[in-house]
Design a protein around this motif. Structure first.
Motif, mmCIF file in Angstrom:
data_model
loop_
_atom_site.group_PDB
_atom_site.id
_atom_site.type_symbol
_atom_site.label_atom_id
_atom_site.label_comp_id
_atom_site.label_asym_id
_atom_site.label_seq_id
_atom_site.Cartn_x
_atom_site.Cartn_y
_atom_site.Cartn_z
ATOM 1 N N LYS A 1 -5.888 -23.884 24.864
ATOM 2 C CA LYS A 1 -5.730 -23.169 23.518
ATOM 3 C C LYS A 1 -7.066 -23.327 22.781
ATOM 4 O O LYS A 1 -7.785 -24.222 23.052
ATOM 5 N N CYS A 2 -7.426 -22.284 22.055
ATOM 6 C CA CYS A 2 -8.674 -22.405 21.220
ATOM 7 C C CYS A 2 -8.317 -22.038 19.601
ATOM 8 O O CYS A 2 -7.697 -21.243 19.565
ATOM 9 N N GLY A 3 -8.755 -22.866 18.722
ATOM 10 C CA GLY A 3 -8.477 -22.849 17.306
ATOM 11 C C GLY A 3 -9.651 -23.219 16.493
ATOM 12 O O GLY A 3 -10.694 -23.621 16.872
ATOM 13 N N VAL A 4 -9.249 -23.083 15.184
ATOM 14 C CA VAL A 4 -10.230 -23.259 14.106
ATOM 15 C C VAL A 4 -9.610 -24.374 13.156
ATOM 16 O O VAL A 4 -8.595 -24.333 12.843
ATOM 17 N N LYS A 5 -10.737 -25.125 12.551
ATOM 18 C CA LYS A 5 -10.395 -26.276 11.748
ATOM 19 C C LYS A 5 -11.133 -25.835 10.445
ATOM 20 O O LYS A 5 -12.164 -25.729 10.689
ATOM 21 N N PRO B 1 -15.286 -27.772 8.923
ATOM 22 C CA PRO B 1 -15.270 -26.493 9.599
ATOM 23 C C PRO B 1 -15.594 -27.107 11.196
ATOM 24 O O PRO B 1 -16.523 -27.612 11.424
ATOM 25 N N ALA B 2 -14.732 -26.598 12.023
ATOM 26 C CA ALA B 2 -14.889 -26.942 13.301
ATOM 27 C C ALA B 2 -14.124 -25.863 14.223
ATOM 28 O O ALA B 2 -13.058 -25.557 13.847
ATOM 29 N N ILE B 3 -14.561 -25.727 15.526
ATOM 30 C CA ILE B 3 -13.889 -25.246 16.416
ATOM 31 C C ILE B 3 -13.137 -26.052 17.498
ATOM 32 O O ILE B 3 -13.753 -27.136 17.708
ATOM 33 N N PRO C 1 -17.853 -29.278 16.015
ATOM 34 C CA PRO C 1 -18.323 -29.052 14.505
ATOM 35 C C PRO C 1 -19.331 -27.736 14.301
ATOM 36 O O PRO C 1 -20.157 -27.410 15.133
ATOM 37 N N VAL C 2 -18.929 -26.969 13.078
ATOM 38 C CA VAL C 2 -19.711 -25.775 12.914
ATOM 39 C C VAL C 2 -20.591 -26.217 11.709
ATOM 40 O O VAL C 2 -20.294 -26.707 10.832
ATOM 41 N N TYR D 1 -14.982 -17.433 14.271
ATOM 42 C CA TYR D 1 -15.850 -17.642 13.161
ATOM 43 C C TYR D 1 -15.508 -16.559 12.154
ATOM 44 O O TYR D 1 -15.877 -16.847 10.891
ATOM 45 N N GLN D 2 -14.850 -15.515 12.502
ATOM 46 C CA GLN D 2 -14.544 -14.576 11.435
ATOM 47 C C GLN D 2 -13.481 -15.330 10.443
ATOM 48 O O GLN D 2 -13.500 -15.190 9.182
ATOM 49 N N LEU D 3 -12.568 -15.939 11.066
ATOM 50 C CA LEU D 3 -11.508 -16.778 10.195
ATOM 51 C C LEU D 3 -12.398 -17.755 9.257
ATOM 52 O O LEU D 3 -11.935 -17.774 8.039
#
Length: 164
Positions: free
Chosen positions: A7-11, A15-17, A35-36, A74-76
């Motif tokens: 699974k791949c998601g966003v926090k 901000p982090a992937i 981390p982004v 990244y769009q999210l």
């Protein structure tokens, strides 16, 4: 080492992937947070996704994650930084990443057309049956039901070959 993404998601804060993957060596499920940094509401999502995917620290883990999926994450993030709600952001991303069969692709500019082609390629790969799939059949024959009678065209009649 080999890693299989699950699974791949966003926090959003901070901000982090987030990647949940299986370590093939130990067969354990693990989570990796990437981390982004230096990302704003004006940043280019495709460029950021490419940089993350090519980052030497994360490259072994992101091998099985498509660039399109990272761009969506990244769009999210970008939409969240712009103040959009998660529901509205998902709605926008879904609209941008689906293909309307009635849309005339001839009227799109090169950048939009490339985006649509990437979406079609990803959908094709997702639905493609490979020879090692359990339900793979080599020679599939399908009879399509004939809804309407076949129309004949004048150009393919043998009687009208006088012009040649």
């Amino acid at each position: 080492m080999t890693y299989t993404p699950k699974k791949c998601g966003v926090k959003f804060k901070p901000p982090a992937i987030i990647l949940i993957y299986e370590d093939e060596k130990t067969k354990k499920i693990r989570q990796r947070s990437m981390p982004v940094r230096n990302f704003s509401k004006f940043s280019d999502c495709s460029r950021a996704a490419e940089e993350l995917k090519n980052n030497p620290r994360h490259k072994p883990f992101l091998g099985g994650v498509s660039l399109q999926q990272l761009q969506k994450l990244y769009q999210l993030l970008r939409n969240s930084l712009s103040g959009l709600s998660l529901d509205r952001s998902l709605e926008i991303i879904h609209k941008e990443n689906t293909i309307d069969p009635e849309e005339d692709l001839n009227k799109l500019d090169d950048k939009e057309l490339d985006q649509k082609k990437k979406i079609m390629d990803e959908l094709f790969e997702k639905n493609r049956k490979k020879s090692d799939d359990p339900d793979f059949v080599y020679d599939v024959e399908v009879d399509f039901a004939q809804v309407e009678p076949i129309e004949s065209c004048g150009w393919d009649d043998e009687e009208t070959n006088e012009d040649f």
